[in-house]
Each structure stands twice: as C-alpha cells, then as structure tokens.
Design an enzyme around this catalytic site. Sequence first.
Site, mmCIF file in Angstrom:
data_model
loop_
_atom_site.group_PDB
_atom_site.id
_atom_site.type_symbol
_atom_site.label_atom_id
_atom_site.label_comp_id
_atom_site.label_asym_id
_atom_site.label_seq_id
_atom_site.Cartn_x
_atom_site.Cartn_y
_atom_site.Cartn_z
ATOM 1 N N GLU A 1 3.058 -1.065 21.501
ATOM 2 C CA GLU A 1 4.035 -0.980 20.414
ATOM 3 C C GLU A 1 3.742 0.287 19.643
ATOM 4 O OE1 GLU A 1 3.760 -4.614 17.969
ATOM 5 O OE2 GLU A 1 2.764 -5.436 19.737
ATOM 6 N N LYS B 1 2.848 2.253 16.236
ATOM 7 C CA LYS B 1 2.133 1.921 15.012
ATOM 8 C C LYS B 1 2.968 2.465 13.850
ATOM 9 C CE LYS B 1 -2.539 1.945 13.146
ATOM 10 N NZ LYS B 1 -2.375 2.524 11.820
ATOM 11 N N ASP C 1 4.003 3.343 10.164
ATOM 12 C CA ASP C 1 3.183 3.820 9.059
ATOM 13 C C ASP C 1 3.819 3.410 7.734
ATOM 14 O OD1 ASP C 1 1.045 5.030 7.973
ATOM 15 O OD2 ASP C 1 1.804 7.075 8.178
ATOM 16 N N TYR D 1 5.457 -7.538 13.911
ATOM 17 C CA TYR D 1 4.791 -7.414 15.211
ATOM 18 C C TYR D 1 3.860 -8.554 15.583
ATOM 19 C CZ TYR D 1 1.437 -5.373 11.979
ATOM 20 O OH TYR D 1 0.620 -5.155 10.916
ATOM 21 N N LYS E 1 -4.120 7.017 18.099
ATOM 22 C CA LYS E 1 -3.463 7.832 17.071
ATOM 23 C C LYS E 1 -2.875 9.098 17.668
ATOM 24 C CE LYS E 1 -4.566 5.780 13.056
ATOM 25 N NZ LYS E 1 -4.680 6.241 11.724
ATOM 26 N N CYS F 1 -1.718 25.199 -20.446
ATOM 27 C CA CYS F 1 -0.452 25.410 -19.737
ATOM 28 C C CYS F 1 -0.332 26.857 -19.267
ATOM 29 C CB CYS F 1 0.715 25.062 -20.652
ATOM 30 S SG CYS F 1 2.308 25.376 -19.886
ATOM 31 N N CYS G 1 2.672 28.489 -21.408
ATOM 32 C CA CYS G 1 2.694 28.641 -22.867
ATOM 33 C C CYS G 1 1.308 28.498 -23.489
ATOM 34 C CB CYS G 1 3.657 27.632 -23.489
ATOM 35 S SG CYS G 1 3.018 25.951 -23.457
ATOM 36 N N CYS H 1 2.014 19.303 -20.156
ATOM 37 C CA CYS H 1 2.002 20.248 -21.267
ATOM 38 C C CYS H 1 2.802 19.598 -22.391
ATOM 39 C CB CYS H 1 2.648 21.571 -20.865
ATOM 40 S SG CYS H 1 3.022 22.599 -22.299
ATOM 41 N N CYS I 1 7.693 25.496 -24.574
ATOM 42 C CA CYS I 1 7.219 25.879 -23.248
ATOM 43 C C CYS I 1 8.429 26.273 -22.385
ATOM 44 C CB CYS I 1 6.479 24.677 -22.662
ATOM 45 S SG CYS I 1 5.732 24.977 -21.065
HETATM 46 P P1 AMP Z 1 -5.490 0.829 9.981
HETATM 47 O O1 AMP Z 1 -4.852 0.602 8.632
HETATM 48 O O2 AMP Z 1 -5.525 2.268 10.382
HETATM 49 O O3 AMP Z 1 -6.757 0.072 10.145
HETATM 50 O O4 AMP Z 1 -4.475 0.209 11.040
HETATM 51 C C1 AMP Z 1 -4.261 -1.169 11.093
HETATM 52 C C2 AMP Z 1 -2.913 -1.457 10.550
HETATM 53 O O5 AMP Z 1 -1.897 -0.920 11.369
HETATM 54 C C3 AMP Z 1 -2.623 -2.925 10.577
HETATM 55 O O6 AMP Z 1 -3.159 -3.577 9.467
HETATM 56 C C4 AMP Z 1 -1.128 -2.947 10.530
HETATM 57 O O7 AMP Z 1 -0.711 -3.049 9.205
HETATM 58 C C5 AMP Z 1 -0.699 -1.587 11.036
HETATM 59 N N1 AMP Z 1 0.231 -1.638 12.179
HETATM 60 C C6 AMP Z 1 1.331 -0.869 12.279
HETATM 61 N N2 AMP Z 1 2.018 -1.133 13.400
HETATM 62 C C7 AMP Z 1 1.349 -2.115 14.043
HETATM 63 C C8 AMP Z 1 1.574 -2.821 15.254
HETATM 64 N N3 AMP Z 1 2.625 -2.555 16.043
HETATM 65 N N4 AMP Z 1 0.666 -3.770 15.601
HETATM 66 C C9 AMP Z 1 -0.393 -4.043 14.810
HETATM 67 N N5 AMP Z 1 -0.651 -3.402 13.655
HETATM 68 C C10 AMP Z 1 0.195 -2.442 13.267
HETATM 69 ZN ZN ZN Z 2 3.620 24.716 -21.548
#
Ligand code: AMP
Ligand code: ZN
Length: 664
Positions: A111, A113, A115, A222, A309, A403, A406, A421, A427
Amino acid sequence: MNELEKLNALRDELREHNYNYYILDAPVISDFEFDFKLKELQALEAKFPEYADPNSPSVRVGGAITKNFETVKHTMRMYSLDNSYSKDELLEWEQRVHKNLGNTAVTYTCELKYDGASISLSYENGRFVKAVTRGDGFQGDDVTANVRTIRSVPLQLKGDYPAKFDIRGEIVLPFEGFEKMNAIRISQGEEPYMNPRNTASGSLKLQDSALVAERPLECLLYSVVGNDLGISSQIEMLDKAREWGFKVPSIAAHCKNTDEVLSFIERWDVERSKLPYETDGVVIKVNNLQQQEELGYTAKSPRWALAYKFKTEQAATILEKITYQVGRTGAITPVANLRPVLLAGTLVKRASLHNADQIAKLDVREGDTVFVEKGGEIIPKIVGVDFSKRDPNSLVTEYISHCPECNTLLVRKEGEAQHFCPNDSGCPPQITGRIQHFISRKALDIEGLGSETVELLFKENLIANYADLYNLTKEQLIPLERMADKSADNLLKGVQESLKIPFERVLFGLGIRYVGETVAKKLAKAYKNIEALMNTNLEDLMRVDEIGERIANSVVDFFSQELNKDIIRRLQAYGVQLALTQDQLEGQTDKLKGKTFVVSGVFQNISRNELKKAIEDNGGKLSSSISSKTSFVVAGENMGPSKKIKAEKLGIPLISEQEFLEMI
Ligand code: AMP
Ligand code: ZN
C-alpha cells in the site's frame, strides 16, 4: 410521507450522495441540489430536536466545540513502522520473515504510505462512535467531534460489518485544498501553513469543529482491528473495509514475491506525483493474518510490516544569508537565501526557515552547506546541514532581536512560534500591508490601485495610512513614475467608488487582527455602526455570537489606539460607510438591547431561525449555551432537559414564544 419519515428518508439519501461523492468520486446530483436537500434536513431537524442524531449527515457542517481533548486509551495499541531506504534492507526484512515463519509460502500486500495524521476510528453496530489520535501509541486524544465533519469518514456503515471494531487510517489534506487555504491566508496577511501533514494534524485539534468542517480533509483507511472479524488476509481486509463504506485507496496490490513488491515500489515512486495527496513511501505487509500473528511485534512495531521510504529529491547548496521578512500583522519570517540550485526541475533560490525554533533545531548557520527538499509545501524547505562541510569558525545563528525594517524590539507571545514587530503604526511593511489589505477585493475593492502603487505612494510620502487614499489628488499622482493620465484617473475613480462599499466590508478592511470576513459581518450586525463598536467593552463583545476572548481583546485594543481613532474619524468625514444603511436596518430595533437569549425547543408560529433573526434584528444577542449572563431562555416544545435544569439552577427566566413576541 409524514415529516418524520421524510426526515429519515433525507438522511439516507444524503448519506448515499455523500458516499457517491466522497468515497466513489462519482456524484450523481449537483452540489446545489445537495445543499438544498441538506437545508431541508436541517429545517426538519430543527423542528424535531428529539430526533437529533450525532451521526446525521447534517453534522458534517460542524458546530460542536471541544474545550479540552480527553485522553483515551486505545483498545489495541497503535504501533509505528520500521523504515527501510534501500532494496537491500527490504531483502533483509524478507529473509527475517521467512526465517521466522519456517518453510511456508509468504505473499505481501503493498500500500502507499499516506503522509498525514494517524487516526483510529471506533464503530459499534455500524455507527461511528469515536475517533482518537495516535498519541504515544497507547493512548491518544479524543477528536470525535472534529472527525465527524470529515466527509469521507462514514457515520453509518453499509453491508455486512462486524458489530464492534476499530479501523485505522490517516487523515490527509490534499494538495489542492491546502493550496487554497494558503492562498486565503496570504491574502489576509497571515503566514501560510507549513505543509499539508502538519495542517491536517493541527486541524484535528481545533476547538471549533465548524472550522474543521471547512477544511477539505480526507480519511484514508488501511487496517481493521478487533476480535472475530472473519477476515484472513490484509488484502481481504481492505476489500471488506471498502465494502462497508470506507475510503480505501484502490492502489493497494497483492504481490506474490519480492520482485512484484519491487516493481510496485518502482512504479509508484513515479506515479505518486500524480496523486492528489502526499505519500512518502510504500508499506509492505505480510498478507496472511495468521502469519502476521505468528510474527508478532517488536517493542515498537510489527515484524510483519515494513515501510519503504521514497527518496525525496534533495539538493545540497550553500546558505548565503538569512534575511527576515515582516508581514502585514508584523509577523517575522526568516528566509534562507541560497546559492541557486536545480531541484525537481526548478531553480531554487530561497527557502523558508519558518521561525526561531526551526533555526535552532537545525542549527543552521550562514555559510553552511544545506540540504534542500521539495515536499508538499509551495516553498522548498531546508531539511538539514552537511556538518562535514561546516567552517570551524562559523557562528551560531543569532535570531534578530529588532525589526529589520523599523528597528523596534521584537516580541514573542507565550505559546507562539513567531516573533512579531509591535510597531504597527510605524513599521513600513506593516503600513503598506494594511493599506494593501484595505484595498483588496473582499474589502474596499479599490480598482486602479495595485500593491506596487501602494508601495510607491508610501515611498513618495503621499500616503501613510488608508485614510490618506481619500486625500490624493491628480496633481500629486501625475509626476509619479509610470503613472499615465488615465491611470491616475482610474485610481481616483476607484477611490471614489469605494465610498459605496457597505459597512461590514469596510470593517473587514480596517485590518483588525482576527477580524476576518465572517467576524466583520457579525460585528456590523450586532453594533450597527462604528461608534457603538468603538465604545463597547470586552464583556459586551464576548456576548456576540461566536466572538471569543481573543477577537474581543483585539477589537478593544484596536479602537483604544489614538491613531486608529483618528483614521476612523477621517474615513467618516470622507464619506466611507461606517454604519449599516437604512435598508440594512429595515425592521431593526433596539428593543432587546443588552439582553442575551438562548433559544431551545420547537416553536408553533415562528421557525427557530426566524426567532433567532428576530432577536438579532431587535438588538438582542444570541448565545448557544446557558450561563449566568443569559437574560432569557426562549423555551419551545421539547426543550432539552439539561438546558431546563441549568436555567432553573441559575435562576434564568424561561419565556414562551408568545411572551417573546410580546416583548418585541
Ligand atoms: P512512522 O510514523 O514513520 O513510524 O510510520 C508509521 C505510520 O505510518 C503509522 O502509524 C501510520 O499512521 C502511517 N501509515 C500511512 N499509511 C499507512 C499504511 N498504508 N499502512 C500502515 N500505516 C500507514
Ligand atoms: Zn517593524
């Protein structure tokens, strides 16, 4: 169909449209029709408060306030993931898996990951009951009210779901929505948000869920956890969750061996750039849940999963100088000026350093070789320093104390990351920033006058505040650089035209901190003219619906400054609209002035909304909860019992609809 049946039918229908739109991406009705039906539902719900449902589609607009986020223990721990950065590390992991499982075949689910901010959602009998952040993995914060507003979180499941389970996923803010939010912030002179991930997790902790509802967040799921789920593999789990109505990206794939895993990674490392949200890797999981159980967990993470990653494109370059920008509100932003370097196809010359803490955390210094990365944000960021190349004589970066524009001593308020500031009246970038805000489209909308012209007029000493705009003459403008006869006329005409702009937009244009468009409207309506607003106090302001201490303080502070008072007197003399017009005041009286009302229950001759409008039109104030400041509770049928008890306890008179109508 009676009205109650209609209410239920509307809820079902809206749920389905929500699903079509937010999960399937395939709406079958227009937004307009959807809004219309939603309003219909809201009207019926107002009429039958006894059928209130925290999971009704109407809760998507938010409204619930969370003052303190309660800490909640996770029923099952939320683990993190081990990271890997290379093919070799991936192969080592695979060998460990095989060694632990003995001589059996293993397949994998891959899957992306996502963010964002991790979240755990709880469901009971198909109904959404709770949302908790990851926290430390053992316990997190209860953010249920906020998560309810996220359209892709189903509040009522479909199909054959287990009676009780949790589901884990990630709340993300897609790029498009993130950029829109930032464009608005920039236009209001505020600092843009750093990146989608931080903004997503910050959103979960907002106190006002209505603000969360405005943010285009999404929830991607997921993992289902619980007992006796009747699921035997990860890929089946994803399919099931999708069937129950969750948003589970279809990108996930079942891979028979590491070669297939590697080609999934290669493919998505490229194609992810086309996705609407940010991803930072691939999560590889042993597909069979029985095998997952055998493998178990280390102290921190499952042995059956690994995050691979993606390498983000980085460039190394020299940080030549740190400079500091001053915004309209006086906020200081440090900027890294770089030796230009090519990154992901664009030439990068500058990167944001965000604030003093960020500089200290990275220990970044002028002359350093730094690593620049382009993430979800618009402006590239500095992610680290190449310490091996550091000049041994380099000095720790000392954040400016004064600042740069100013020379005023900077201040930093408790709990804020940014320095400010405080010299707002003297300013230069703050002065021109305020004038630029005043003339902007949503404020006085002065055509024929742009940001650069404002700076030029300021430099030439022709304007020092927005009132000065109304004093400009053609004779003053003509000698200016690039100012043709026609442009001068246009500018003056634009200034004259702005005299027609209504009070609430002028109020917004004044640039009072925290007074955005909506707040300006509320204040204009509550006070009707600028004198009343200038003469008010903190307490009175806080009685206005949705005005809290922070806004109230800022308003009082603004009008206590002599310079501002003077500018307003001048605007008044030039004919700028500083009061509601006769038209706007139509039907409005002062009969309820100084009184605060809470409305509860259902009414016979007047709808709840009409009642609320009548209160405001007659100078009364509305509040959503009963407190010692409440003057009256207008009680209809089926008034909430807790409200009744509270009113009685505080000795606040309950009046009927009839008694209220007699008052006005
Ligand atoms: P990290 O925060 O780097 O330790 O990564 C772990 C986190 O990745 C997990 O706690 C999830 O919140 C997140 N994550 C994002 N996508 C997925 C996925 N497809 N499966 C499992 N975890 C995921
Ligand atoms: Zn200023």
